[in-house]
Design a protein around this motif. Sequence first.
Motif, PDB file in Angstrom:
ATOM      1  N   ALA A  10       6.837 -10.691  31.892  1.00 43.52           N
ATOM      2  CA  ALA A  10       5.398 -10.924  32.046  1.00 43.52           C
ATOM      3  C   ALA A  10       4.633 -10.582  30.775  1.00 43.52           C
ATOM      4  O   ALA A  10       3.435 -10.863  30.676  1.00 43.52           O
ATOM      5  CB  ALA A  10       4.846 -10.102  33.215  1.00 43.52           C
ATOM      6  N   ARG A  11       5.307  -9.950  29.827  1.00 42.11           N
ATOM      7  CA  ARG A  11       4.652  -9.550  28.570  1.00 42.11           C
ATOM      8  C   ARG A  11       5.495 -10.024  27.397  1.00 42.11           C
ATOM      9  O   ARG A  11       6.275  -9.283  26.828  1.00 42.11           O
ATOM     10  CB  ARG A  11       4.439  -8.031  28.548  1.00 42.11           C
ATOM     11  CG  ARG A  11       3.447  -7.566  29.610  1.00 42.11           C
ATOM     12  CD  ARG A  11       3.215  -6.072  29.559  1.00 42.11           C
ATOM     13  NE  ARG A  11       4.446  -5.349  29.835  1.00 42.11           N
ATOM     14  CZ  ARG A  11       4.779  -4.202  29.225  1.00 42.11           C
ATOM     15  NH1 ARG A  11       4.009  -3.691  28.301  1.00 42.11           N
ATOM     16  NH2 ARG A  11       5.897  -3.595  29.554  1.00 42.11           N
ATOM     17  N   VAL A  12       5.321 -11.300  27.105  1.00 39.04           N
ATOM     18  CA  VAL A  12       6.091 -11.951  26.051  1.00 39.04           C
ATOM     19  C   VAL A  12       5.137 -12.511  25.008  1.00 39.04           C
ATOM     20  O   VAL A  12       4.141 -13.154  25.343  1.00 39.04           O
ATOM     21  CB  VAL A  12       6.948 -13.099  26.630  1.00 39.04           C
ATOM     22  CG1 VAL A  12       7.642 -13.873  25.520  1.00 39.04           C
ATOM     23  CG2 VAL A  12       7.965 -12.553  27.629  1.00 39.04           C
ATOM     24  N   VAL A  13       5.437 -12.269  23.746  1.00 36.00           N
ATOM     25  CA  VAL A  13       4.732 -12.910  22.645  1.00 36.00           C
ATOM     26  C   VAL A  13       5.748 -13.735  21.873  1.00 36.00           C
ATOM     27  O   VAL A  13       6.854 -13.263  21.588  1.00 36.00           O
ATOM     28  CB  VAL A  13       4.020 -11.883  21.737  1.00 36.00           C
ATOM     29  CG1 VAL A  13       4.988 -10.852  21.179  1.00 36.00           C
ATOM     30  CG2 VAL A  13       3.284 -12.589  20.599  1.00 36.00           C
ATOM     31  N   ILE A  14       5.415 -14.990  21.594  1.00 40.42           N
ATOM     32  CA  ILE A  14       6.289 -15.847  20.806  1.00 40.42           C
ATOM     33  C   ILE A  14       5.787 -15.832  19.372  1.00 40.42           C
ATOM     34  O   ILE A  14       4.618 -16.107  19.110  1.00 40.42           O
ATOM     35  CB  ILE A  14       6.333 -17.279  21.351  1.00 40.42           C
ATOM     36  CG1 ILE A  14       6.708 -17.283  22.833  1.00 40.42           C
ATOM     37  CG2 ILE A  14       7.333 -18.115  20.556  1.00 40.42           C
ATOM     38  CD1 ILE A  14       6.761 -18.675  23.449  1.00 40.42           C
ATOM     39  N   VAL A  15       6.691 -15.506  18.459  1.00 36.92           N
ATOM     40  CA  VAL A  15       6.357 -15.361  17.040  1.00 36.92           C
ATOM     41  C   VAL A  15       7.169 -16.373  16.250  1.00 36.92           C
ATOM     42  O   VAL A  15       8.397 -16.408  16.366  1.00 36.92           O
ATOM     43  CB  VAL A  15       6.681 -13.936  16.541  1.00 36.92           C
ATOM     44  CG1 VAL A  15       6.193 -13.757  15.108  1.00 36.92           C
ATOM     45  CG2 VAL A  15       6.075 -12.887  17.468  1.00 36.92           C
ATOM     46  N   GLY A  16       6.503 -17.193  15.465  1.00 36.20           N
ATOM     47  CA  GLY A  16       7.222 -18.171  14.667  1.00 36.20           C
ATOM     48  C   GLY A  16       6.772 -18.148  13.230  1.00 36.20           C
ATOM     49  O   GLY A  16       5.585 -17.996  12.942  1.00 36.20           O
TER      50      GLY A  16
END
Length: 318
Positions: free
Chosen positions: A155-161
Motif C-alpha cells: 500500500a506504500r509503494v513509490v516507483i522511481v525511474g
Amino acid sequence: MPASANRMRRTLAVLLPVTMVAVTELPAQPPIPPTRRMSAADIDTVTLARPSIRQPYGADSLQWGELRLPDRQGRAARAPVAVLLHGGCWIASFATLRNTAPLADALAAGGMATWNVEYRRSDSPGGGWPNTFLDVAAAVDHLRVLARSFPIDTARVVIVGHSAGGQLALWAASRGALAPASPLYRADPLRPAAVVSLGGITDLDEFAQRAASGCGRGVPRLLGGPPAELPDRLAASSPIRRLPLGTPTLHIAGEQDGIAPDSVRQGYVQAARAAGDAPSVNRTVPGGHFELLDPRTEAGRTVVRELLSLLPSTRPGG
C-alpha cells in the motif's frame, strides 16, 4: 524545503493513513569531488554494502529483480517499497540494474525496502513493443507476490525511474486508465503512492526529435517505428499523453542534465497540474544526468532524503 514539496508530503499523508515515524538517518558516506560530470560507467563502480535477494518475476532471463530489505524496526513491521527502474535509452548495452543499485542500497540502509528491476529493452530478444512495458508492469505487480514472503507494504509503494526508466515509471502509474483492448493492458494494476522521475523522459515525441542523434534514437526502437507514424502507441506510452496520472509526481534532475532539461520538466509539471494532477513538483540539483544515482554526491544524497521522506518508514501488521 520548497512549499510544493511540503504539499506533496501532506497529500501523501492523507492518502496513506499510517503511523508516522522518524526517517532513519543516512549513514555517513565519503563525498566525491565534483571534478567532472559522471557517466553510467562511474555509477557501476560504486561500492554496494547491503545484501540483495534475487527474485524472478517471469520466465525470461531478463525478468528478475533485486530485493533489498531494511533492518527490521519492530516485530511484524512492514516497510514501504521503492521500485527502481534503470535507464539506458531503452537499449540493453547502455545500462543495467547495476546503475540503480547504489540508490537501492542507500534507501534500504535508510529504512525502505527496494525492488531494483531488470527488464527487456528494445534490442533484447522479445523486448520492445509491447513487452518492455509488460515487463515493467509485471515487475511492479510482482510486489504482491513478494509481500507473501517478505515484510513489505504494497500500500506504500513509490516507483522511481532514471532517464528512460523515468518514462517507464510515469507510464506504470498510468496503467489503470488503459483500455482493456490495449496491448499494454494488465488487469488490476498495483497503484503507487507516488512516482519519482530522476532525469526522466516525460515526452517521447519531443525527446525523439530533440535527441535524434543520441539517446532519442531509442524511442522508435521502443515503439517499433517513428512516433509520428504510431499515434496509438505514442498515446498509450508517452507520459505527457497519459495525463492525469492520478498520482503525485516528483521530478528531479541535475542543472547540467541535457537529457531532461528544466524547460521540458517544467512543461510536463504544468501540463500535469492543468490536467488535475496535484501535486507535481520539479526540482533541480547540482550535477549532470548521473550524479542523482550516486549517494556520495550532493545530488544523490538529496534524492535519497527526498525518497525517504515521502513515505512513513514502517507500519505494524501484515
